[in-house]
Design a protein around this motif. Structure first.
Motif, short mmCIF file in Angstrom:
data_model
loop_
_atom_site.label_atom_id
_atom_site.label_comp_id
_atom_site.label_asym_id
_atom_site.label_seq_id
_atom_site.Cartn_x
_atom_site.Cartn_y
_atom_site.Cartn_z
N PRO A 264 5.13 17.13 -2.03
CA PRO A 264 5.63 16.09 -1.13
C PRO A 264 5.83 14.73 -1.78
N LEU A 265 5.18 14.48 -2.94
CA LEU A 265 5.40 13.19 -3.59
C LEU A 265 6.67 13.20 -4.43
N HIS A 266 7.22 14.40 -4.65
CA HIS A 266 8.45 14.52 -5.48
C HIS A 266 9.56 14.99 -4.54
N GLY A 267 10.22 16.09 -4.85
CA GLY A 267 11.39 16.52 -4.05
C GLY A 267 11.02 16.92 -2.64
N ASP A 296 -2.56 0.82 5.99
CA ASP A 296 -4.01 0.97 6.16
C ASP A 296 -4.59 1.87 5.06
N LYS A 297 -5.42 1.29 4.20
CA LYS A 297 -5.95 2.06 3.06
C LYS A 297 -6.90 3.18 3.51
N ASN A 298 -7.38 3.11 4.75
CA ASN A 298 -8.26 4.19 5.23
C ASN A 298 -7.47 5.32 5.89
N PHE A 301 -1.84 8.29 5.57
CA PHE A 301 -0.39 8.29 5.83
C PHE A 301 0.35 7.36 4.86
N ARG A 302 1.45 7.86 4.31
CA ARG A 302 2.34 7.05 3.48
C ARG A 302 3.72 7.08 4.10
N LEU A 303 4.47 6.05 3.89
CA LEU A 303 5.84 6.04 4.40
C LEU A 303 6.67 6.92 3.47
N MET A 304 6.96 8.14 3.89
CA MET A 304 7.67 9.06 3.01
C MET A 304 9.11 8.57 2.83
N GLY A 305 9.62 8.76 1.59
CA GLY A 305 10.97 8.26 1.30
C GLY A 305 10.96 6.80 0.86
N PHE A 306 9.76 6.25 0.69
CA PHE A 306 9.63 4.88 0.20
C PHE A 306 8.85 4.87 -1.11
N GLY A 307 9.26 4.01 -2.01
CA GLY A 307 8.53 3.85 -3.27
C GLY A 307 9.09 4.75 -4.35
N HIS A 308 8.92 4.34 -5.56
CA HIS A 308 9.37 5.14 -6.69
C HIS A 308 8.60 4.72 -7.93
N ARG A 309 8.26 5.68 -8.77
CA ARG A 309 7.53 5.35 -9.98
C ARG A 309 8.34 4.41 -10.88
N VAL A 310 9.63 4.59 -10.92
CA VAL A 310 10.43 3.83 -11.88
C VAL A 310 11.26 2.73 -11.21
N PRO A 353 5.50 -7.98 3.96
CA PRO A 353 4.95 -8.40 2.65
C PRO A 353 4.29 -7.26 1.88
N TYR A 354 3.63 -6.30 2.58
CA TYR A 354 2.98 -5.18 1.88
C TYR A 354 4.00 -4.44 1.01
N PHE A 355 5.14 -4.13 1.61
CA PHE A 355 6.16 -3.36 0.89
C PHE A 355 6.89 -4.23 -0.13
N GLU A 357 5.63 -6.91 -1.77
CA GLU A 357 4.75 -7.15 -2.93
C GLU A 357 4.67 -5.93 -3.84
N ARG A 358 4.67 -4.76 -3.25
CA ARG A 358 4.53 -3.54 -4.06
C ARG A 358 5.87 -2.97 -4.50
N LYS A 359 6.92 -3.70 -4.19
CA LYS A 359 8.28 -3.27 -4.57
C LYS A 359 8.58 -1.85 -4.07
N PRO A 362 13.48 2.13 -0.03
CA PRO A 362 13.85 3.51 0.29
C PRO A 362 14.35 4.21 -0.98
N ASN A 363 13.92 5.45 -1.19
CA ASN A 363 14.38 6.21 -2.34
C ASN A 363 15.41 7.26 -1.91
N VAL A 364 15.82 8.08 -2.87
CA VAL A 364 16.90 9.05 -2.63
C VAL A 364 16.61 9.96 -1.43
N1 CMC Z 1 3.81 4.11 1.60
C1 CMC Z 1 2.79 3.23 1.58
N2 CMC Z 1 2.26 2.71 0.47
C2 CMC Z 1 2.78 3.10 -0.71
C3 CMC Z 1 3.84 4.03 -0.77
C4 CMC Z 1 4.35 4.53 0.44
N3 CMC Z 1 5.36 5.41 0.43
N4 CMC Z 1 4.15 4.26 -2.06
C5 CMC Z 1 3.32 3.50 -2.78
N5 CMC Z 1 2.49 2.80 -1.96
C6 CMC Z 1 1.48 1.81 -2.39
C7 CMC Z 1 0.24 2.49 -2.95
O1 CMC Z 1 -0.72 2.74 -1.94
C8 CMC Z 1 -0.20 1.47 -3.95
O2 CMC Z 1 -0.82 0.42 -3.25
P1 CMC Z 1 -2.07 -0.37 -3.93
O3 CMC Z 1 -1.51 -1.03 -5.15
O4 CMC Z 1 -2.51 -1.34 -2.87
O5 CMC Z 1 -3.10 0.67 -4.24
C9 CMC Z 1 1.11 0.90 -4.52
O6 CMC Z 1 2.05 1.07 -3.46
C10 CMC Z 1 1.60 1.61 -5.78
O7 CMC Z 1 1.72 3.00 -5.49
P2 CMC Z 1 1.40 4.18 -6.50
O8 CMC Z 1 1.02 5.39 -5.73
O9 CMC Z 1 0.44 3.68 -7.55
O10 CMC Z 1 2.81 4.33 -7.19
P3 CMC Z 1 3.27 5.59 -8.01
O11 CMC Z 1 4.28 5.10 -8.97
O12 CMC Z 1 2.10 6.32 -8.57
O13 CMC Z 1 3.92 6.55 -6.90
C11 CMC Z 1 5.48 7.57 -5.44
C12 CMC Z 1 5.29 6.65 -6.67
C13 CMC Z 1 6.97 7.89 -5.29
C14 CMC Z 1 4.71 8.90 -5.66
C15 CMC Z 1 4.92 6.82 -4.18
O14 CMC Z 1 5.65 5.63 -3.97
C16 CMC Z 1 4.95 7.69 -2.93
O15 CMC Z 1 4.00 8.43 -2.68
N6 CMC Z 1 6.07 7.63 -2.13
C17 CMC Z 1 6.21 8.51 -0.98
C18 CMC Z 1 6.70 9.88 -1.42
C19 CMC Z 1 8.17 9.87 -1.81
O16 CMC Z 1 9.02 9.35 -1.10
N7 CMC Z 1 8.47 10.55 -2.94
C20 CMC Z 1 9.86 10.71 -3.41
C21 CMC Z 1 10.10 9.97 -4.69
S1 CMC Z 1 11.86 9.82 -5.05
C22 CMC Z 1 12.41 11.43 -5.30
C23 CMC Z 1 11.96 11.98 -6.59
O17 CMC Z 1 12.50 11.57 -7.64
O18 CMC Z 1 11.07 12.84 -6.56
#
Ligand code: CMC
Length: 430
Positions: A264-267, A296-298, A301-310, A353-355, A357-359, A362-364
């Motif tokens: 779930p964290l990838h495709g 909420d750190k406790n 739940f994560r907002l799926m489709g948000f965030g990216h390692r790169v 601000p949470y989103f 600050e953490r950049k 929405p991802n693909v």
């Molecule tokens: N919702 C809430 N908080 C988030 C999210 C999210 N989707 N993504 C990251 N964070 C927070 C995380 O809790 C952390 O906060 P803090 O610094 O306070 O501890 C901070 O942002 C950095 O997150 P991270 O987990 O250290 O970042 P990462 O680079 O290890 O993870 C990720 C990248 C894509 C796994 C993650 O953003 C995530 O779980 N996103 C949701 C799953 C998702 O949509 N995945 C598809 C990625 S794109 C398709 C692909 O190429 O696979």
């Protein structure tokens, strides 16, 4: 004079070579660090580790740039067919008209799969996940083509395996769809292009040979597959390289990549996004509640489709998909309430601000699921479509790993377990 990095350990200074990529990215080559100093580097999740040099894909996460073999993803998505982009990724150059015709013809020669594969569905439990089925079926191709197990085959034979895999993947994906619905299989029609053929095998009916996929759907599918075609050293591509580095055959290496993609964290996120949006809708559409849960750190739940390692600014693929999503729903006349929730969620997150600050953008995967749903695919099939698109990228990564003669992947570790202690016989244990 070439640049060097200096490292001081226990009062001794060591020099390490600096490598510069063709887009100016810098790396410190630590390959000899342990021999020189006795130290290794530690980087959990490889957040700052380059595992390889590569000439396939360039991305700049800060600027939101994605290029395959030097060409911008925006240009490729707007102007090419999926097979044209696959050719580029696999061969390094865009094909001429003749080369593309030849490539398409070679692929269409291999679209049928052995009937034996159908028997595998008898062993899969009813309703089992399509990604588990896909990885099993791709892995089983190595049993039908045992010569592919030989790592020292001539390059021509390897290329045949690559064509075979590209050709059979859509057939297998469509089989999974058909078997899930309990419908008879529609065989490939090699007069059709790659994407139309896949859609016809999926949505066509044996009883209605006149079925032809809507060009709007073919177009959208082409674009979606292109947007997923490669993404440099992500989790599944790295998996393919790691598995392939043991000289495991192509089918097994790709099957491993499919399993990595499933998470779930990838495709697997594209399925999760749609399920999350459904949950929000069924829960009364309170977007704010889910934004707060994600913060909420406790709460796991994560907002799926948000965030990216790169990507830390925007995901260029998400921009294109968002536009394609609007176009497709418009052209097909679909009015999906899920889209409204997605838009509200995006807006709320982008202003929070949470989103910020953490950049987290929405991802693909954020919008792709909405299109897949509009095209008629079931939610748990979405990641199969990601895999279908990612196939040329995985293959190119596997090929590059081989032709660069990369050594077997074998990371080191820092041991944090128990210190040596005397063995205690069973009867003496407390
Ligand atoms: N919702 C809430 N908080 C988030 C999210 C999210 N989707 N993504 C990251 N964070 C927070 C995380 O809790 C952390 O906060 P803090 O610094 O306070 O501890 C901070 O942002 C950095 O997150 P991270 O987990 O250290 O970042 P990462 O680079 O290890 O993870 C990720 C990248 C894509 C796994 C993650 O953003 C995530 O779980 N996103 C949701 C799953 C998702 O949509 N995945 C598809 C990625 S794109 C398709 C692909 O190429 O696979």
């Amino acid at each position: 004079m070439s640049e060097k990095a200096k490292i001081i350990l226990e009062g001794n200074e060591f020099e390490l070579p600096v490598i510069t990529g063709s887009e100016g990215e810098k790396a410190i080559d630590i390959g000899k660090l342990r021999d020189l100093t006795g130290y290794i580097t530690l980087d959990s999740g490889f957040k700052n580790t380059g595992a390889t040099t590569s000439g396939i894909t360039f991305l700049d996460g800060e600027l939101g740039i994605l290029r395959h073999r030097g060409y911008d993803i925006e240009d490729l998505a707007a102007n090419c067919s999926f097979l044209e982009v696959s050719y580029l990724i696999l061969n390094g150059e865009l094909p001429t008209a003749e080369q593309l015709v030849e490539f398409e013809a070679k692929i269409s020669e291999h679209t049928l799969v052995n009937e034996g594969l159908e028997a595998m569905f008898k062993a899969f439990p009813t309703g089992s996940h399509p990604m588990g089925q896909l990885s099993s079926m791709i892995s089983s191709l190595s049993l039908y083509y045992p010569k592919s197990l030989d790592p020292n085959r001539p390059e021509e034979a390897v290329k045949r395996t690559i064509i075979r895999l590209m050709a059979k993947m859509p057939t297998i994906c469509a089989m999974i769809y058909k078997k899930r619905h309990g419908h008879p299989l529609v065989y490939p029609n090699n007069k059709l292009d790659y994407v139309t053929n896949f859609l016809n095998m999926t949505f066509g009916q044996v009883a209605d040979p006149s079925y032809m996929a809507d060009p709007v759907i073919v177009d959208a599918m082409n674009k979606l597959l292109i947007l997923h075609a490669d993404h440099e050293q992500n989790c599944s591509a790295s998996t393919v390289r790691v598995v392939g580095s043991s000289q495991a055959n192509l089918y097994s290496s790709i099957s491993a990549g499919i399993n990595a993609l499933w998470g779930p964290l990838h495709g697997g996120a594209n399925q999760e996004v749609l399920e999350m949006l459904e949950d929000i809708k069924n829960d009364g559409g309170d977007v704010e509640k889910y934004i707060n849960k994600a913060k909420d750190k406790n709460d796991p739940f994560r907002l799926m489709g948000f965030g990216h390692r790169v990507y830390k600014n925007f995901d260029p693929r998400a921009k294109i998909i968002k536009k394609a999503c609007d176009d497709v729903l418009d052209k097909l006349g679909v009015n999906d309430p899920i889209l409204e929730i997605a838009k509200k969620l995006e807006e709320a997150a982008l202003n929070d601000p949470y989103f910020i600050e953490r950049k987290l953008f929405p991802n693909v995967d954020f919008y792709s699921g909405i299109i897949y749903r509009a095209l008629g695919f079931p939610t748990d099939f979405f990641t199969v479509l990601f895999a279908l698109g990612r196939l040329p990228g995985w293959i190119a990564q596997w090929q590059e790993m081989r032709t660069d003669k990369q050594p077997i992947a074998r990371p080191r570790q820092i041991y944090t377990g128990a210190a040596p202690r005397p063995f205690v016989r069973m009867n003496d244990r407390a």
